[in-house]
Motif scaffolding. Sequence first.
Motif, PDB file in Angstrom:
ATOM      1  N   ASP A 261      -0.861  42.527  17.846  1.00  0.00           N
ATOM      2  CA  ASP A 261       0.108  41.655  18.513  1.00  0.00           C
ATOM      3  C   ASP A 261       1.412  41.592  17.735  1.00  0.00           C
ATOM      4  O   ASP A 261       2.498  41.559  18.333  1.00  0.00           O
ATOM      5  CB  ASP A 261      -0.466  40.236  18.660  1.00  0.00           C
ATOM      6  CG  ASP A 261      -1.708  40.205  19.528  1.00  0.00           C
ATOM      7  OD1 ASP A 261      -1.716  40.889  20.582  1.00  0.00           O
ATOM      8  OD2 ASP A 261      -2.677  39.515  19.163  1.00  0.00           O
ATOM      9  N   PHE A 262       1.304  41.561  16.409  1.00  0.00           N
ATOM     10  CA  PHE A 262       2.481  41.450  15.558  1.00  0.00           C
ATOM     11  C   PHE A 262       2.357  42.398  14.367  1.00  0.00           C
ATOM     12  O   PHE A 262       1.303  42.476  13.729  1.00  0.00           O
ATOM     13  CB  PHE A 262       2.669  40.021  15.029  1.00  0.00           C
ATOM     14  CG  PHE A 262       2.825  38.987  16.104  1.00  0.00           C
ATOM     15  CD1 PHE A 262       4.063  38.760  16.688  1.00  0.00           C
ATOM     16  CD2 PHE A 262       1.739  38.250  16.548  1.00  0.00           C
ATOM     17  CE1 PHE A 262       4.213  37.822  17.682  1.00  0.00           C
ATOM     18  CE2 PHE A 262       1.874  37.294  17.545  1.00  0.00           C
ATOM     19  CZ  PHE A 262       3.117  37.094  18.120  1.00  0.00           C
ATOM     20  N   GLY A 263       3.433  43.101  14.059  1.00  0.00           N
ATOM     21  CA  GLY A 263       3.539  43.896  12.845  1.00  0.00           C
ATOM     22  C   GLY A 263       4.647  43.324  11.992  1.00  0.00           C
ATOM     23  O   GLY A 263       5.788  43.187  12.452  1.00  0.00           O
ATOM     24  N   ILE A 264       4.327  42.941  10.760  1.00  0.00           N
ATOM     25  CA  ILE A 264       5.290  42.248   9.899  1.00  0.00           C
ATOM     26  C   ILE A 264       5.559  43.119   8.674  1.00  0.00           C
ATOM     27  O   ILE A 264       4.640  43.454   7.924  1.00  0.00           O
ATOM     28  CB  ILE A 264       4.758  40.870   9.466  1.00  0.00           C
ATOM     29  CG1 ILE A 264       4.358  40.055  10.699  1.00  0.00           C
ATOM     30  CG2 ILE A 264       5.813  40.123   8.652  1.00  0.00           C
ATOM     31  CD1 ILE A 264       3.693  38.726  10.368  1.00  0.00           C
ATOM     32  N   ILE A 265       6.835  43.455   8.488  1.00  0.00           N
ATOM     33  CA  ILE A 265       7.219  44.300   7.358  1.00  0.00           C
ATOM     34  C   ILE A 265       8.427  43.701   6.646  1.00  0.00           C
ATOM     35  O   ILE A 265       9.147  42.870   7.202  1.00  0.00           O
ATOM     36  CB  ILE A 265       7.550  45.741   7.799  1.00  0.00           C
ATOM     37  CG1 ILE A 265       8.783  45.747   8.716  1.00  0.00           C
ATOM     38  CG2 ILE A 265       6.350  46.389   8.477  1.00  0.00           C
ATOM     39  CD1 ILE A 265       9.329  47.132   8.987  1.00  0.00           C
ATOM     40  N   SER A 266       8.638  44.139   5.413  1.00  0.00           N
ATOM     41  CA  SER A 266       9.883  43.893   4.700  1.00  0.00           C
ATOM     42  C   SER A 266      10.544  45.253   4.499  1.00  0.00           C
ATOM     43  O   SER A 266      10.090  46.256   5.049  1.00  0.00           O
ATOM     44  CB  SER A 266       9.612  43.189   3.369  1.00  0.00           C
ATOM     45  OG  SER A 266      10.826  42.780   2.775  1.00  0.00           O
ATOM     46  N   THR A 267      11.602  45.319   3.699  1.00  0.00           N
ATOM     47  CA  THR A 267      12.307  46.581   3.520  1.00  0.00           C
ATOM     48  C   THR A 267      13.087  46.569   2.221  1.00  0.00           C
ATOM     49  O   THR A 267      13.433  45.495   1.701  1.00  0.00           O
ATOM     50  CB  THR A 267      13.249  46.840   4.718  1.00  0.00           C
ATOM     51  OG1 THR A 267      13.752  48.169   4.652  1.00  0.00           O
ATOM     52  CG2 THR A 267      14.411  45.857   4.736  1.00  0.00           C
ATOM     53  N   GLY A 268      13.373  47.755   1.693  1.00  0.00           N
ATOM     54  CA  GLY A 268      14.111  47.850   0.439  1.00  0.00           C
ATOM     55  C   GLY A 268      15.580  47.549   0.599  1.00  0.00           C
ATOM     56  O   GLY A 268      16.208  46.942  -0.274  1.00  0.00           O
ATOM     57  N   SER A 269      16.168  47.987   1.724  1.00  0.00           N
ATOM     58  CA  SER A 269      17.578  47.718   1.995  1.00  0.00           C
ATOM     59  C   SER A 269      17.815  47.850   3.489  1.00  0.00           C
ATOM     60  O   SER A 269      16.976  48.382   4.228  1.00  0.00           O
ATOM     61  CB  SER A 269      18.483  48.681   1.218  1.00  0.00           C
ATOM     62  OG  SER A 269      18.305  50.010   1.675  1.00  0.00           O
ATOM     63  N   MET A 270      18.984  47.350   3.938  1.00  0.00           N
ATOM     64  CA  MET A 270      19.351  47.421   5.351  1.00  0.00           C
ATOM     65  C   MET A 270      20.759  47.973   5.476  1.00  0.00           C
ATOM     66  O   MET A 270      21.631  47.680   4.651  1.00  0.00           O
ATOM     67  CB  MET A 270      19.254  46.037   6.007  1.00  0.00           C
ATOM     68  CG  MET A 270      17.860  45.447   6.024  1.00  0.00           C
ATOM     69  SD  MET A 270      17.728  43.895   6.962  1.00  0.00           S
ATOM     70  CE  MET A 270      18.642  42.766   5.885  1.00  0.00           C
ATOM     71  N   ASP A 271      20.957  48.750   6.524  1.00  0.00           N
ATOM     72  CA  ASP A 271      22.234  49.417   6.752  1.00  0.00           C
ATOM     73  C   ASP A 271      22.460  49.482   8.260  1.00  0.00           C
ATOM     74  O   ASP A 271      21.566  49.883   9.004  1.00  0.00           O
ATOM     75  CB  ASP A 271      22.179  50.822   6.141  1.00  0.00           C
ATOM     76  CG  ASP A 271      23.466  51.596   6.315  1.00  0.00           C
ATOM     77  OD1 ASP A 271      23.706  52.113   7.421  1.00  0.00           O
ATOM     78  OD2 ASP A 271      24.223  51.681   5.339  1.00  0.00           O
ATOM     79  N   LEU A 272      23.653  49.059   8.733  1.00  0.00           N
ATOM     80  CA  LEU A 272      23.908  49.043  10.169  1.00  0.00           C
ATOM     81  C   LEU A 272      23.827  50.432  10.786  1.00  0.00           C
ATOM     82  O   LEU A 272      23.413  50.583  11.942  1.00  0.00           O
ATOM     83  CB  LEU A 272      25.280  48.425  10.461  1.00  0.00           C
ATOM     84  CG  LEU A 272      25.387  46.903  10.302  1.00  0.00           C
ATOM     85  CD1 LEU A 272      26.817  46.440  10.554  1.00  0.00           C
ATOM     86  CD2 LEU A 272      24.415  46.185  11.243  1.00  0.00           C
ATOM     87  N   GLN A 273      24.212  51.448  10.040  1.00  0.00           N
ATOM     88  CA  GLN A 273      24.191  52.808  10.579  1.00  0.00           C
ATOM     89  C   GLN A 273      22.790  53.401  10.587  1.00  0.00           C
ATOM     90  O   GLN A 273      22.360  53.992  11.585  1.00  0.00           O
ATOM     91  CB  GLN A 273      25.123  53.709   9.774  1.00  0.00           C
ATOM     92  CG  GLN A 273      25.140  55.154  10.272  1.00  0.00           C
ATOM     93  CD  GLN A 273      26.082  56.043   9.466  1.00  0.00           C
ATOM     94  OE1 GLN A 273      26.746  55.583   8.534  1.00  0.00           O
ATOM     95  NE2 GLN A 273      26.127  57.327   9.815  1.00  0.00           N
TER      96      GLN A 273
ATOM     97  N   SER B 162      21.009  49.793  -1.735  1.00  0.00           N
ATOM     98  CA  SER B 162      21.050  51.153  -1.210  1.00  0.00           C
ATOM     99  C   SER B 162      19.725  51.852  -1.478  1.00  0.00           C
ATOM    100  O   SER B 162      19.250  51.871  -2.613  1.00  0.00           O
ATOM    101  CB  SER B 162      22.201  51.933  -1.859  1.00  0.00           C
ATOM    102  OG  SER B 162      22.231  53.274  -1.397  1.00  0.00           O
ATOM    103  N   SER B 163      19.112  52.387  -0.420  1.00  0.00           N
ATOM    104  CA  SER B 163      17.872  53.162  -0.535  1.00  0.00           C
ATOM    105  C   SER B 163      18.071  54.498   0.181  1.00  0.00           C
ATOM    106  O   SER B 163      19.044  54.681   0.910  1.00  0.00           O
ATOM    107  CB  SER B 163      16.705  52.401   0.093  1.00  0.00           C
ATOM    108  OG  SER B 163      16.602  51.099  -0.448  1.00  0.00           O
TER     109      SER B 163
END
Length: 253
Positions: A166-178, A214-215
């Motif tokens: 029903d739900f997948g929950i993650i985090s991330t090292g960095s985010m970038d609009l592109q 930055s990743s």
Amino acid sequence: MGAKERQYSIIEWVHEQEHVEVDDIAKRFGVTTQTIRRDINKLCEQGLLRRRYGGVSLPPSAATHLIDELQVRNLRAKQRMAEHVAADIPEGATVSLGVGSTIERVAQALIHHRSLKILTNNLRVAAALSVNPNIDVIVSGGQYRHKDQDVVGPEVTHFFSSFVTDFGIISTGSMDLQHGLMDHDIREAEVSRAIISNTRGRLLVADHSKWTLSSYCKVASFKYVDRLYTDVMPNQQRDGLPDSVSIIECGEG
């Protein structure tokens, strides 16, 4: 990201990894190695880091006020985000939980639910939820990482691909609009991709500092995110996200 915030982040990263190379730090923050060496020089002069083998490590007296302050600040932000996520997970749901300390906080916030089925490759998540016998936890096999206390590898991606939650929950090292979600380790990126490819509701939990990092390992674009839980959302990034992404700000006040 200003120099002070970057230096806080360097200390946190070294605290997690024990030793980090100068080149890796420069790549992560998207600045020159000369800039990172200036940061390191200041931190070493303050006794917060020590140079070692082409990089930096923590000195024996790493339990400093600066590190304590950073940990408290990050802990509060992660706790608020985790509580908001947990409040949005209904009883009886099936949930995939990935890697990282933020996801561990989400697991801790879920322990009072009366009926959940959790799929995870994160042994810290499994340990946190073990206190509630009414939550079923299914743990993947794979290559064990001692420091992270999780498992990675093809067994993990196959594991998550065998279910639809029903739900997948993650985090991330960095985010970038592109480029969207990015990570520092291709194995972690593969875990997150497997989770968001095999779930009905895709939840990302990441504080605003991820926009400044930055990743180099691609995870997915933002069109694969349904909800973004964060502490505060900068206006530029808010305007650049697809309309399909629901933003839940969890900052104080």
